[in-house]
Write an enzyme that holds these catalytic residues in place. Sequence first.
Site, PDB file in Angstrom:
ATOM      1  N   HIS A 109       1.849  10.057 -28.227  1.00  0.00           N
ATOM      2  CA  HIS A 109       1.292   8.880 -27.554  1.00  0.00           C
ATOM      3  C   HIS A 109       0.542   7.927 -28.851  1.00  0.00           C
ATOM      4  CE1 HIS A 109       1.438  10.401 -23.154  1.00  0.00           C
ATOM      5  NE2 HIS A 109       2.789  10.047 -23.771  1.00  0.00           N
ATOM      6  N   LYS A 117      10.944  22.175 -13.761  1.00  0.00           N
ATOM      7  CA  LYS A 117       9.899  21.083 -13.635  1.00  0.00           C
ATOM      8  C   LYS A 117       9.559  21.075 -11.962  1.00  0.00           C
ATOM      9  CE  LYS A 117       7.808  17.070 -14.328  1.00  0.00           C
ATOM     10  NZ  LYS A 117       8.046  15.836 -14.990  1.00  0.00           N
ATOM     11  N   ASN A 171       2.716  18.412 -21.322  1.00  0.00           N
ATOM     12  CA  ASN A 171       2.130  17.271 -22.207  1.00  0.00           C
ATOM     13  C   ASN A 171       2.205  17.966 -23.620  1.00  0.00           C
ATOM     14  OD1 ASN A 171       1.595  15.524 -20.188  1.00  0.00           O
ATOM     15  ND2 ASN A 171      -0.446  16.372 -19.983  1.00  0.00           N
ATOM     16  N   GLU A 196      -1.720  18.052 -11.754  1.00  0.00           N
ATOM     17  CA  GLU A 196      -2.083  18.386 -13.143  1.00  0.00           C
ATOM     18  C   GLU A 196      -3.565  18.589 -13.402  1.00  0.00           C
ATOM     19  OE1 GLU A 196      -0.160  16.040 -16.320  1.00  0.00           O
ATOM     20  OE2 GLU A 196      -1.917  16.245 -17.272  1.00  0.00           O
ATOM     21  N   ARG A 243       0.650  22.071 -15.079  1.00  0.00           N
ATOM     22  CA  ARG A 243       1.375  21.106 -15.415  1.00  0.00           C
ATOM     23  C   ARG A 243       1.052  20.269 -16.688  1.00  0.00           C
ATOM     24  NH1 ARG A 243       3.248  16.198 -11.542  1.00  0.00           N
ATOM     25  NH2 ARG A 243       4.344  14.925 -12.921  1.00  0.00           N
ATOM     26  N   LYS A 292       4.781  11.246 -11.347  1.00  0.00           N
ATOM     27  CA  LYS A 292       3.818  10.371 -12.252  1.00  0.00           C
ATOM     28  C   LYS A 292       4.710   9.130 -12.431  1.00  0.00           C
ATOM     29  CE  LYS A 292       1.907  13.971 -15.239  1.00  0.00           C
ATOM     30  NZ  LYS A 292       1.437  14.476 -16.534  1.00  0.00           N
ATOM     31  N   GLU A 300      12.539  16.249 -24.773  1.00  0.00           N
ATOM     32  CA  GLU A 300      11.652  16.747 -23.542  1.00  0.00           C
ATOM     33  C   GLU A 300      12.456  18.031 -22.997  1.00  0.00           C
ATOM     34  OE1 GLU A 300       9.005  15.630 -22.343  1.00  0.00           O
ATOM     35  OE2 GLU A 300       8.775  13.518 -23.067  1.00  0.00           O
ATOM     36  N   ARG A 305       0.864  -1.172   0.066  1.00  0.00           N
ATOM     37  CA  ARG A 305       0.112   0.195  -0.078  1.00  0.00           C
ATOM     38  C   ARG A 305       1.036   1.344  -0.145  1.00  0.00           C
ATOM     39  NH1 ARG A 305      -3.399  -2.950   3.789  1.00  0.00           N
ATOM     40  NH2 ARG A 305      -5.161  -3.571   2.602  1.00  0.00           N
ATOM     41  N   HIS A 333       2.528  15.574 -26.774  1.00  0.00           N
ATOM     42  CA  HIS A 333       2.412  14.160 -26.236  1.00  0.00           C
ATOM     43  C   HIS A 333       0.983  13.510 -26.652  1.00  0.00           C
ATOM     44  CE1 HIS A 333       5.866  15.220 -23.822  1.00  0.00           C
ATOM     45  NE2 HIS A 333       5.662  13.914 -23.180  1.00  0.00           N
ATOM     46  N   HIS A 392      10.121   7.154 -27.435  1.00  0.00           N
ATOM     47  CA  HIS A 392       9.122   8.357 -26.912  1.00  0.00           C
ATOM     48  C   HIS A 392       9.659   9.732 -27.180  1.00  0.00           C
ATOM     49  CE1 HIS A 392       6.423  10.315 -24.125  1.00  0.00           C
ATOM     50  NE2 HIS A 392       7.444  10.758 -23.460  1.00  0.00           N
TER      51      HIS A 392
END
Length: 370
Positions: A253, A228, A246, A238, A242, A145, A187, A123, A249, A268
């Site tokens: 993606h 960042k 992306n 986000e 934030r 993330k 990036e 957990r 992206h 990527h």
Amino acid sequence: MSHDTVTVELGARRYDILIGAALLSDAGRMLAERFPQTRFAIVTDENVAALHLPELSRSLQAASLEATPIIVPAGERSKTIGELDRVVETILQTRLERSDMIIALGGGVIGDLAGFAAAVARRGMDFIQIPTSLLAQVDSSVGGKTGINAGAGKNLIGAFHQPRLVIADTDVLDTLPKREFAAGYAELAKYGLINDAAFFAWLEQVHADVLAGGRRRDEAVAYCCRAKAAIVAADETEHGQRALLNLGHTFGHALEAWCNYDPERLIHGEAVSIGMVLAHQFSERLGHAPSADTQRVKQHLSEIGLPTEISQIDGGPPPVDLLMHHIAQDKKVRQGQLTFILTRGIGKAFIADNIPADSVTDFLHERITG
Ligand code: GLY
């Protein structure tokens, strides 16, 4: 050893990013100082294990820290439920306690997988990021993330789970294949494109030194970590700015999914490079951005050796309806409306809600067949 320290200001969960040369060999001492009486599992991939695991293990041993390596196959295809299950089971079989820690030693895939394993094992266990790719050092290792890919799309199973420390040893960037370094550069350039035109202009001046591993490279890594850290501190989960990270992206993606995450065809950062150019072209088509800026972005990314056009990907052209299917699955869909990160020009990205799917379809048809 001298290094730069950037703090991600998240109250009780604040943590440092240490950036500098030769930090891997000093990691044991730094971890023993910060986390005494802790046992570790080191999650890494086959390629990174061959290059950097011996040095990290030696450093932990020298500090009398116990660490169990867990090695997964390299590449995006390891971000699966199957690999997650294997990593978590190994953590449990090794009898690591909740107060013990996971180290993610690797690039973005390892950070995402190991971070998510840490988020769910017992957990929630603490973890440390030791990013070894440029992409991971300037982006994915910072901000919490974590996750794996689902059949429906990339990163769709995951959690926000912040690391306790990030150790970015810039010397390890010397071992990156040229293609991997260039992919990470996409990036890095992204920080200029979203909200910092001066940084983009600086990169246009100094990119040769960055690519050659000179002093500017380390300066650029530290600069991006600062950027960042500020964005994450302001909007950890986000709900606002934030999302600017992306940029490129959503298109990227979809291209990665079309390529079935085959690294021979596309990795990527390359997808992000093409995606960022598409985001500028789409913004231009919608009347938001000047064409001169799109050309500058394309020119700079090409100079780095990055692809900037869908036609540069083997096995194409991609069917537009397949790309649209992946775009619709993307996590930036809210109440059925497409959300894109668009731009008014270099350094002026913004979040655009309610983009009609038809305009994206028309744009992609134009780019792919027109
Ligand atoms: N890589 C994008 C983010 O961390 O939000």
